[in-house]
Design an enzyme around this catalytic site. Structure first.
Site, mmCIF file in Angstrom:
data_model
loop_
_atom_site.group_PDB
_atom_site.id
_atom_site.type_symbol
_atom_site.label_atom_id
_atom_site.label_comp_id
_atom_site.label_asym_id
_atom_site.label_seq_id
_atom_site.Cartn_x
_atom_site.Cartn_y
_atom_site.Cartn_z
ATOM 1 N N GLY A 60 31.253 33.826 40.296
ATOM 2 C CA GLY A 60 32.195 34.898 40.591
ATOM 3 C C GLY A 60 32.041 35.449 41.999
ATOM 4 N N LYS A 84 29.991 49.373 30.725
ATOM 5 C CA LYS A 84 28.951 49.570 31.748
ATOM 6 C C LYS A 84 27.967 50.641 31.296
ATOM 7 C CE LYS A 84 30.264 46.394 34.457
ATOM 8 N NZ LYS A 84 29.501 45.147 34.389
ATOM 9 N N LEU A 126 33.163 30.161 33.776
ATOM 10 C CA LEU A 126 34.359 29.935 34.595
ATOM 11 C C LEU A 126 35.598 30.626 34.015
ATOM 12 C CD1 LEU A 126 33.796 26.175 35.578
ATOM 13 C CD2 LEU A 126 33.097 28.230 36.832
ATOM 14 N N SER A 127 35.387 31.682 33.226
ATOM 15 C CA SER A 127 36.535 32.396 32.650
ATOM 16 C C SER A 127 37.308 33.142 33.726
ATOM 17 C CB SER A 127 36.083 33.365 31.552
ATOM 18 O OG SER A 127 35.112 34.259 32.072
ATOM 19 N N ARG A 180 37.802 56.274 48.579
ATOM 20 C CA ARG A 180 36.789 55.437 47.936
ATOM 21 C C ARG A 180 35.718 55.063 48.955
ATOM 22 N NH1 ARG A 180 39.579 56.979 44.488
ATOM 23 N NH2 ARG A 180 40.607 55.858 42.777
ATOM 24 N N TYR A 239 36.359 49.012 29.598
ATOM 25 C CA TYR A 239 35.526 48.363 30.619
ATOM 26 C C TYR A 239 34.422 49.314 31.084
ATOM 27 C CZ TYR A 239 33.863 46.909 35.155
ATOM 28 O OH TYR A 239 33.032 46.598 36.216
ATOM 29 N N ILE A 270 30.943 38.486 43.351
ATOM 30 C CA ILE A 270 29.681 39.094 43.821
ATOM 31 C C ILE A 270 28.516 38.129 43.590
ATOM 32 C CG2 ILE A 270 28.197 41.136 43.734
ATOM 33 C CD1 ILE A 270 30.602 42.661 42.474
ATOM 34 N N SER A 292 28.470 50.159 37.745
ATOM 35 C CA SER A 292 29.649 50.509 38.543
ATOM 36 C C SER A 292 29.723 52.018 38.746
ATOM 37 C CB SER A 292 30.892 50.026 37.790
ATOM 38 O OG SER A 292 32.053 50.580 38.343
HETATM 39 P P1 NAD Z 1 34.031 38.074 38.837
HETATM 40 O O1 NAD Z 1 34.993 38.028 37.718
HETATM 41 O O2 NAD Z 1 34.404 37.441 40.117
HETATM 42 O O3 NAD Z 1 32.620 37.470 38.382
HETATM 43 C C1 NAD Z 1 32.160 37.543 37.068
HETATM 44 C C2 NAD Z 1 31.804 36.121 36.643
HETATM 45 O O4 NAD Z 1 31.283 36.156 35.312
HETATM 46 C C3 NAD Z 1 33.020 35.195 36.622
HETATM 47 O O5 NAD Z 1 32.701 34.031 37.368
HETATM 48 C C4 NAD Z 1 33.236 34.870 35.146
HETATM 49 O O6 NAD Z 1 33.729 33.563 34.975
HETATM 50 C C5 NAD Z 1 31.843 35.058 34.595
HETATM 51 N N1 NAD Z 1 31.765 35.432 33.179
HETATM 52 C C6 NAD Z 1 32.419 36.423 32.538
HETATM 53 N N2 NAD Z 1 32.034 36.456 31.254
HETATM 54 C C7 NAD Z 1 31.110 35.470 31.079
HETATM 55 C C8 NAD Z 1 30.339 35.030 29.983
HETATM 56 N N3 NAD Z 1 30.454 35.576 28.776
HETATM 57 N N4 NAD Z 1 29.488 34.000 30.179
HETATM 58 C C9 NAD Z 1 29.356 33.409 31.394
HETATM 59 N N5 NAD Z 1 30.065 33.802 32.462
HETATM 60 C C10 NAD Z 1 30.922 34.823 32.310
HETATM 61 O O7 NAD Z 1 33.655 39.622 39.061
HETATM 62 P P2 NAD Z 1 32.772 40.284 40.202
HETATM 63 O O8 NAD Z 1 33.651 41.186 40.980
HETATM 64 O O9 NAD Z 1 31.938 39.277 40.878
HETATM 65 O O10 NAD Z 1 31.859 41.225 39.298
HETATM 66 C C11 NAD Z 1 30.545 40.873 38.928
HETATM 67 C C12 NAD Z 1 29.951 42.001 38.113
HETATM 68 O O11 NAD Z 1 29.993 43.204 38.883
HETATM 69 C C13 NAD Z 1 30.696 42.306 36.823
HETATM 70 O O12 NAD Z 1 29.748 42.662 35.854
HETATM 71 C C14 NAD Z 1 31.551 43.490 37.186
HETATM 72 O O13 NAD Z 1 31.851 44.288 36.071
HETATM 73 C C15 NAD Z 1 30.629 44.228 38.140
HETATM 74 N N6 NAD Z 1 31.321 45.120 39.075
HETATM 75 C C16 NAD Z 1 32.342 44.641 39.844
HETATM 76 C C17 NAD Z 1 32.993 45.501 40.722
HETATM 77 C C18 NAD Z 1 34.151 45.015 41.556
HETATM 78 O O14 NAD Z 1 34.953 45.853 41.994
HETATM 79 N N7 NAD Z 1 34.278 43.710 41.824
HETATM 80 C C19 NAD Z 1 32.588 46.832 40.828
HETATM 81 C C20 NAD Z 1 31.530 47.277 40.033
HETATM 82 C C21 NAD Z 1 30.906 46.411 39.160
HETATM 83 C C1 WQD Z 2 41.275 51.532 45.337
HETATM 84 C C2 WQD Z 2 42.282 52.548 45.849
HETATM 85 C C3 WQD Z 2 44.125 52.960 44.362
HETATM 86 C C4 WQD Z 2 45.931 49.012 44.686
HETATM 87 C C5 WQD Z 2 38.264 49.686 40.468
HETATM 88 C C6 WQD Z 2 37.682 49.896 39.095
HETATM 89 C C7 WQD Z 2 36.244 50.330 39.218
HETATM 90 C C8 WQD Z 2 35.458 49.334 40.058
HETATM 91 C C9 WQD Z 2 36.123 49.070 41.367
HETATM 92 C C10 WQD Z 2 34.439 47.707 38.612
HETATM 93 C C11 WQD Z 2 42.754 53.501 44.760
HETATM 94 C C12 WQD Z 2 44.598 52.355 45.654
HETATM 95 C C13 WQD Z 2 45.102 50.088 44.835
HETATM 96 C C14 WQD Z 2 47.248 49.073 45.216
HETATM 97 C C15 WQD Z 2 46.789 51.288 46.013
HETATM 98 N N1 WQD Z 2 35.347 48.050 39.419
HETATM 99 N N2 WQD Z 2 45.518 51.214 45.487
HETATM 100 N N3 WQD Z 2 47.615 50.216 45.863
HETATM 101 O O1 WQD Z 2 40.494 51.850 41.247
HETATM 102 O O2 WQD Z 2 38.742 52.499 42.954
HETATM 103 O O3 WQD Z 2 38.174 50.889 41.197
HETATM 104 O O4 WQD Z 2 37.482 48.703 41.147
HETATM 105 O O5 WQD Z 2 33.544 48.320 38.138
HETATM 106 O O6 WQD Z 2 35.738 50.398 37.924
HETATM 107 O O7 WQD Z 2 38.428 50.931 38.466
HETATM 108 O O8 WQD Z 2 39.711 50.202 43.011
HETATM 109 O O9 WQD Z 2 40.817 48.607 44.503
HETATM 110 O O10 WQD Z 2 41.958 49.245 42.335
HETATM 111 O O11 WQD Z 2 41.802 50.910 44.173
HETATM 112 O O12 WQD Z 2 47.175 52.307 46.602
HETATM 113 O O13 WQD Z 2 48.056 48.144 45.094
HETATM 114 O O14 WQD Z 2 43.452 51.853 46.285
HETATM 115 O O15 WQD Z 2 44.998 53.962 43.934
HETATM 116 O O16 WQD Z 2 42.905 54.753 45.351
HETATM 117 P P1 WQD Z 2 39.350 51.465 42.073
HETATM 118 P P2 WQD Z 2 41.106 49.638 43.477
#
Ligand code: NAD
Ligand code: WQD
Length: 343
Positions: A13, A156, A36-37, A234, A152, A15, A127
């Site tokens: 994924g 967390k 790879l979901s 943000r 979601y 991160i 998160s």
């Molecule tokens: P992503 O979807 O790109 O990566 C997650 C990966 O996990 C994917 O490759 C998916 O295929 C894999 N996956 C999901 N369920 C699985 C399972 N049951 N078994 C094996 N693989 C599985 O997302 P990301 O943005 O890289 O996020 C990684 C982690 O960070 C997640 O836990 C997400 O909740 C957390 N997170 C993400 C953000 C963000 O904004 N991207 C913010 C805060 C926290």
């Molecule tokens: C950022 C800002 C929108 C899209 C989400 C999850 C949070 C975390 C991070 C995982 C906001 C604005 C967005 C658009 C816009 N993920 N926006 N037009 O909502 O802060 O957080 O991702 O844990 O849990 O909720 O991120 O990127 O969606 O939005 O104006 O088309 O951009 O209103 O202010 P968010 P985001």
């Protein structure tokens, strides 16, 4: 030197792939497991090309106990970084059971195998969503968590609680939860980045797809918030900086430096940026004009949040180094590399 091996779940994924690169650069061996979901094997290939390392990849579901048992029997892991989860907030509201099942059972599956196989160090992807709309800004790790606004977000909070309880029950176990703010940008090599599926829900992929002509116009969700320019605020954290925070957390766990069995760190820049500011920075950095318009507020959005990242600085020795412009440059470079491929 005895090389330590880190299991990176969800490592194909966004991160996870960047973290794999930084772990390898720091001298760790890495094994990636992913079903790879929400990703593509090309990300693993990207990690291999950037690092020149072999990087074993196991395609498996972390909820599949048999597959996890085989994985943990196949080699010894010194630590696990658990990224594997489904992450679309809106989708979690319409499909809560799938979200609870996947995000809880994948952690329970991995943690169960860790116990069985004597692996006792884990870093968990949490998160800033756990803070909800906080009373005071910036948020510190002592800022109270708010009842989750989505399934979601609830997964967390529950996963953090599972790890707190598991570390209390098993003295050898140490866990660190990293509460990420808003990750953006891509690897400067242009070989790995975010692969949003369908219409992006997050701001920066929508911005880059609009700039690339794949979307007509970016909707700015609300200009009537009580912020200086009326748009939401943000804390946007560069993906390479975020990846390096995981290396610092793993190092702390493996060196036995943790101050408590379960620790939590905010991973952000400490700087709040508005949507309109981000758009301006994107346009200036990449020398282009973006089509955008003001649209109604998006349900569920909070007005403002940014991190106090000082605990990560003093305890993990980590801080964000890349600027917003740096991240928006790599995000645009990655979008151009993707072309019209939006996955
Ligand atoms: P992503 O979807 O790109 O990566 C997650 C990966 O996990 C994917 O490759 C998916 O295929 C894999 N996956 C999901 N369920 C699985 C399972 N049951 N078994 C094996 N693989 C599985 O997302 P990301 O943005 O890289 O996020 C990684 C982690 O960070 C997640 O836990 C997400 O909740 C957390 N997170 C993400 C953000 C963000 O904004 N991207 C913010 C805060 C926290
Ligand atoms: C950022 C800002 C929108 C899209 C989400 C999850 C949070 C975390 C991070 C995982 C906001 C604005 C967005 C658009 C816009 N993920 N926006 N037009 O909502 O802060 O957080 O991702 O844990 O849990 O909720 O991120 O990127 O969606 O939005 O104006 O088309 O951009 O209103 O202010 P968010 P985001």
């Amino acid at each position: 030197m005895d090389r330590k091996c880190i299991l990176v779940t969800g490592g194909a994924g966004y991160i996870g792939s960047h973290t794999a690169v930084e772990l390898i650069a720091a001298g760790y061996d890495v094994v990636i497991v992913d079903n790879l979901s929400n990703s593509d094997p090309s990300a693993v290939e990207g990690v291999r090309r950037i690092t020149g390392a072999e990087v074993p990849f196991v395609e498996a579901d972390c909820c599949d106990d048999g597959a996890m048992e085989r994985l943990f029997r196949s080699r010894r892991f010194d630590a696990v970084i658990h990224f594997a989860a489904a992450k679309a907030v809106g989708e979690s509201v319409s499909e809560p059971l799938r979200y609870y099942r996947n995000n809880l059972l994948s952690l329970l599956g991995v943690a169960g195998q860790m116990e069985r196989h004597g692996c006792d160090r884990i870093v968990f992807s949490s998160s800033c969503t756990v803070y909800g709309e906080a009373d005071e800004l910036p948020v510190t790790e002592r800022t109270p968590r708010r009842p989750a606004a989505s399934p979601y977000g609830n997964t967390k909070q529950i996963c953090e609680d599972i790890l707190r309880d598991a570390t209390a029950a098993r003295p050898a176990l140490r866990a660190i939860a990293l509460r990420y703010f808003n990750p953006i940008g891509a690897h400067p090599s242009g070989l790995i980045g975010e692969l949003p599926r369908g219409v992006p829900q997050n701001l920066v992929p929508y911005v880059t797809q609009t700039a690339a002509g794949l979307r007509e116009c970016l909707s700015v969700f609300g200009d009537d918030y009580p912020t200086p320019d009326g748009s939401c605020i943000r804390d946007y954290i560069d993906i390479v900086d975020l990846a390096r925070a995981h290396v610092a957390a793993v190092r702390r766990l493996l060196e036995g430096a943790a101050a408590a069995p379960f620790e939590v760190f905010n991973i952000g820049t400490g700087r709040g940026v508005s949507v309109l500011e981000l758009i301006r920075c994107f346009e200036q950095t990449n020398r282009l004009k973006l089509a955008w318009r003001i649209a109604p507020r998006r349900a569920g959005d909070i007005t403002a949040i940014w991190a106090d990242p000082s605990l990560a600085r003093t305890e993990l020795g980590w801080q964000a180094e890349r600027s917003l412009a740096d991240s928006l440059a790599t995000a645009w470079q990655w979008q151009q590399r993707l072309g019209s491929g939006t996955k």
